[in-house]
Structures are given as structure tokens and as C-alpha cells.
Write an enzyme that holds these catalytic residues in place. Structure first.
Site, PDB file in Angstrom:
ATOM      1  N   ASP A  26       0.876  -1.171   0.051  1.00  0.00           N
ATOM      2  CA  ASP A  26      -0.051   0.214  -0.005  1.00  0.00           C
ATOM      3  C   ASP A  26       0.734   1.157  -0.048  1.00  0.00           C
ATOM      4  O   ASP A  26       2.035   1.386   0.440  1.00  0.00           O
ATOM      5  CB  ASP A  26      -0.971   0.318   1.324  1.00  0.00           C
ATOM      6  CG  ASP A  26      -2.171   1.210   1.167  1.00  0.00           C
ATOM      7  OD1 ASP A  26      -2.451   1.430   0.015  1.00  0.00           O
ATOM      8  OD2 ASP A  26      -2.844   1.383   2.225  1.00  0.00           O
ATOM      9  N   HIS A  43       2.387   3.257  -9.113  1.00  0.00           N
ATOM     10  CA  HIS A  43       1.919   1.966  -9.341  1.00  0.00           C
ATOM     11  C   HIS A  43       2.956   1.397 -10.332  1.00  0.00           C
ATOM     12  O   HIS A  43       3.793   0.193 -10.019  1.00  0.00           O
ATOM     13  CB  HIS A  43       0.772   1.641  -9.908  1.00  0.00           C
ATOM     14  CG  HIS A  43      -0.475   2.224  -9.216  1.00  0.00           C
ATOM     15  ND1 HIS A  43      -0.684   1.793  -7.838  1.00  0.00           N
ATOM     16  CD2 HIS A  43      -1.409   2.879  -9.768  1.00  0.00           C
ATOM     17  CE1 HIS A  43      -1.747   2.246  -7.464  1.00  0.00           C
ATOM     18  NE2 HIS A  43      -2.486   2.966  -8.544  1.00  0.00           N
ATOM     19  N   ARG A  77     -12.346   2.212  -7.735  1.00  0.00           N
ATOM     20  CA  ARG A  77     -11.424   3.292  -8.010  1.00  0.00           C
ATOM     21  C   ARG A  77     -11.850   4.000  -9.301  1.00  0.00           C
ATOM     22  O   ARG A  77     -12.709   3.299 -10.045  1.00  0.00           O
ATOM     23  CB  ARG A  77      -9.968   2.918  -7.873  1.00  0.00           C
ATOM     24  CG  ARG A  77      -9.512   2.725  -6.690  1.00  0.00           C
ATOM     25  CD  ARG A  77      -7.963   2.175  -6.665  1.00  0.00           C
ATOM     26  NE  ARG A  77      -7.661   1.954  -5.219  1.00  0.00           N
ATOM     27  CZ  ARG A  77      -6.548   2.047  -5.000  1.00  0.00           C
ATOM     28  NH1 ARG A  77      -5.560   2.470  -5.503  1.00  0.00           N
ATOM     29  NH2 ARG A  77      -6.323   1.964  -3.557  1.00  0.00           N
ATOM     30  N   LEU A 137      10.566 -20.623  -4.494  1.00  0.00           N
ATOM     31  CA  LEU A 137       9.827 -19.551  -3.969  1.00  0.00           C
ATOM     32  C   LEU A 137       8.323 -19.750  -4.782  1.00  0.00           C
ATOM     33  O   LEU A 137       8.246 -19.823  -5.989  1.00  0.00           O
ATOM     34  CB  LEU A 137      10.221 -18.220  -4.280  1.00  0.00           C
ATOM     35  CG  LEU A 137       9.484 -17.301  -3.943  1.00  0.00           C
ATOM     36  CD1 LEU A 137       9.276 -17.158  -2.159  1.00  0.00           C
ATOM     37  CD2 LEU A 137       9.761 -15.759  -4.329  1.00  0.00           C
ATOM     38  N   ARG A 197      -4.878  -2.070   8.947  1.00  0.00           N
ATOM     39  CA  ARG A 197      -6.078  -2.753   8.786  1.00  0.00           C
ATOM     40  C   ARG A 197      -5.762  -3.864   7.750  1.00  0.00           C
ATOM     41  O   ARG A 197      -4.775  -3.767   6.930  1.00  0.00           O
ATOM     42  CB  ARG A 197      -7.080  -1.790   8.098  1.00  0.00           C
ATOM     43  CG  ARG A 197      -6.913  -0.976   6.958  1.00  0.00           C
ATOM     44  CD  ARG A 197      -8.090   0.016   6.686  1.00  0.00           C
ATOM     45  NE  ARG A 197      -7.641   0.849   5.489  1.00  0.00           N
ATOM     46  CZ  ARG A 197      -7.917   2.147   5.744  1.00  0.00           C
ATOM     47  NH1 ARG A 197      -8.195   2.823   6.852  1.00  0.00           N
ATOM     48  NH2 ARG A 197      -7.412   2.899   4.771  1.00  0.00           N
ATOM     49  N   SER A 199      -8.053  -4.702   5.296  1.00  0.00           N
ATOM     50  CA  SER A 199      -8.953  -4.677   4.017  1.00  0.00           C
ATOM     51  C   SER A 199      -9.099  -5.858   3.082  1.00  0.00           C
ATOM     52  O   SER A 199      -8.768  -5.907   2.060  1.00  0.00           O
ATOM     53  CB  SER A 199      -7.781  -3.608   3.077  1.00  0.00           C
ATOM     54  OG  SER A 199      -7.463  -2.482   3.811  1.00  0.00           O
TER      55      SER A 199
END
Ligand code: IPE
Ligand code: IPE
Ligand code: MG
Length: 265
Positions: A26, A43, A77, A137, A197, A199
Site C-alpha cells: 500500500d 504503481h 477506483r 519460491l 487494517r 482490507s
């Protein structure tokens, strides 16, 4: 598939290095705003942090990394931002999957793909297939993911597979139908960007995860920041409902135990 330990049904093994790190990435928009740039610049820059954290997990020997890229609520959004994010995801897949594959990364996406462009769905399927044999991974991207969506779907799937469960079921019956049933529960949950939070991220699996919140914005996050989060994780006493005294009692005969994975269930 053998069942993974559950933090509520048994006491999971713990160690110095988390086996599964789950991150809410975030703060991209704020990172851009601080620089008087459009939100999308944040972004774009955030993709570099993803690269950095993936490679840090590989060198650290962390076997599972899950990144929250787009929530089921992010459709709220502005349309231009949503479409930029979709495009960015597409480009990242085109450019990065081969590199992930070369590095032994197994790539998966969890979330409701039904709202995505078929081209994006196809790229995801190809990326998952190409990397399916890797195990250095396990990288999971949560895209159009919501913890509540996951739980509702798990109930539906369970009842479709075993209609008799309508009469009653236990945690494990349901857990095997969650989108991430292949992964252990996250040991460490990180959220950048300062908000404290969940979310609607992994509601079920975060039951006993250690939470780490940092004000650092996602585009500024990287290997060094991950190291700080792991250092904080190492200081935690994971009690899983027991008392501190019980834990100390358990550890004495095992010789301290924090260095190694301790199976004390
Ligand atoms: C996280 O950054 C990326 C996504 C949710 C897709 P944000 O875009 O939420 O950045 P802030 O929180 O507005 O700074
Ligand atoms: C959470 O971030 C989702 C992702 C990082 C993908 P948001 O920025 O959407 O969360 P809220 O709206 O601040 O809770
Ligand atoms: Mg945000």
C-alpha cells in the site's frame, strides 16, 4: 495432497525465518502525490519493489510470498486507474514470467478472474503452467481477491463436492477449498503505507500471523525494509493461546530452539 498444519487445530512449527510472508503493498498513490506525479507513476514504481522483495525472499530462503495487488473493492477506483493497473499487470506478466521461471519461482494468482480481460486470464494461465514445476519460491499474487469472496466460494465448493457437509463440518473441511490451500498460513503479515487494517485480505489464514505495519510507502520498500520486518518477527513470542511460561518450559529440553523449526504440536 497432504494437509498443512492449522494454527487452531495444532501448534505449528515456528522458526527464525518466516515460511510465508504476506504483504499488503500500500501507498503507491501517496508516493506519487508527494512527488507531484500522477498516482499511476506510483504503481509503476511499485513493480520495482516487487522485484526487489521477490529476490530478497529467494536469497533469504523464504518459501512462500503472497502479494496483495488488487482487492475486490479496488474496482471502486476511477476507471482510468483500474485500467492502468490491469495493463501494468499484463505488462509485468509478459516481461517477468521467464525471469521468475529461470529463478525457480512458482507463480500463481488467487482471486476472482472472471472480471478480467480474457487476454490477462490467458497470460496468468500460461505463467502458472510455465512455472508449475518450480519450488524455490512460491509467489502468489492476490488479484481481484477478497477474503470474504474466498470464504464464500470455499463453502460453495465444499458443499458441491460433499453435499453431506450441509449437516455439519470442521475447519479442515472448509480450509481445503480456500484459494491458497496449497500454502501454510502466513507467519508474517506486512502492510506498508501506514494504515493498520486487513482490507479484506486473507481473513481465514491471518488467524495467528504476526502483524508488522510500517509507514514506508510501497515504492520505497525493498530488501532492507523486509529485513527489518523479519527482525521484528524474530522478537515475537508466538504463543498460539499458551502462556509464556509454558513456552519457556517447552524450549528448555530442546536446547533453546529458536534457531530451528520446532515441532511442538
Ligand atoms: C496500493 O497503493 C496499490 C493498490 C491498491 C492497487 P494505493 O494505490 O492504495 O496507494 P495509496 O494508498 O492511495 O497511497
Ligand atoms: C489494499 O489497499 C489492497 C491492496 C494493496 C491491493 P487499499 O489502498 O485498497 O486499502 P484501503 O482502501 O485503504 O483499506
Ligand atoms: Mg491504498
Amino acid at each position: 495432497m497432504s494437509r498443512l498444519p492449522s494454527s487452531t487445530e495444532a501448534i505449528p512449527a515456528t522458526g527464525d525465518v518466516p515460511r510465508h510472508v504476506a504483504i499488503i503493498m500500500d501507498g503507491n498513490g501517496r508516493w506519487a502525490k508527494k512527488r507531484l506525479l500522477p498516482r499511476i507513476a506510483g504503481h509503476k514504481r511499485g513493480v520495482e519493489s516487487v522485484r526487489d522483495v521477490v529476490s530478497a525472499c529467494i536469497s533469504r530462503g523464504i518459501p512462500y510470498l503472497t502479494l496483495f495487488a488488487f482487492s475486490s473493492e479496488n474496482w471502486r477506483r476511477p476507471a482510468e486507474e483500474v485500467s492502468f493497473l490491469m495493463g501494468l499487470f499484463m505488462r509485468a506478466l509478459e516481461e517477468e514470467v521467464s525471469k521468475l521461471d529461470r529463478n525457480g519461482v512458482r507463480f500463481r494468482v488467487v482471486g476472482d478472474l472472471s472480471r478480467f480481460d480474457p487476454k490477462l486470464v490467458e497470460l496468468i494461465a500460461r505463467g502458472e503452467a510455465q512455472t508449475a514445476a518450480n519450488d524455490t519460491l512460491n509467489l502468489t499474487i492476490a488479484a481481484n481477491y477478497g477474503g470474504r469472496w474466498d470464504l464464500v466460494r470455499a463453502v460453495e465448493r465444499m458443499l458441491a463436492a460433499q453435499p453431506d457437509k450441509r449437516a455439519g463440518f470442521v475447519e479442515a473441511d472448509l480450509a481445503q477449498h480456500l484459494a491458497m490451500s496449497y500454502a501454510p498460513e502466513p507467519d508474517l503479515f506486512i502492510r506498508t503505507g501506514g494504515e493498520q487494517r486487513i482490507s479484506n485480505f486473507l481473513l481465514w489464514q491471518l488467524a495467528y500471523s504476526e502483524f508488522y505495519f510500517t509507514d514506508m510507502l510501497w515504492p520505497d520498500f525493498g530488501a532492507a525494509a523486509l529485513e527489518l520486518a523479519i527482525a521484528s518477527y524474530r522478537e515475537r513470542e508466538r504463543r498460539f493461546g499458551r502462556t509464556s511460561e509454558q513456552l519457556k518450559g517447552d524450549k528448555a529440553p530442546a536446547g533453546g530452539g529458536r534457531e530451528t523449526w520446532q515441532q511442538d504440536a
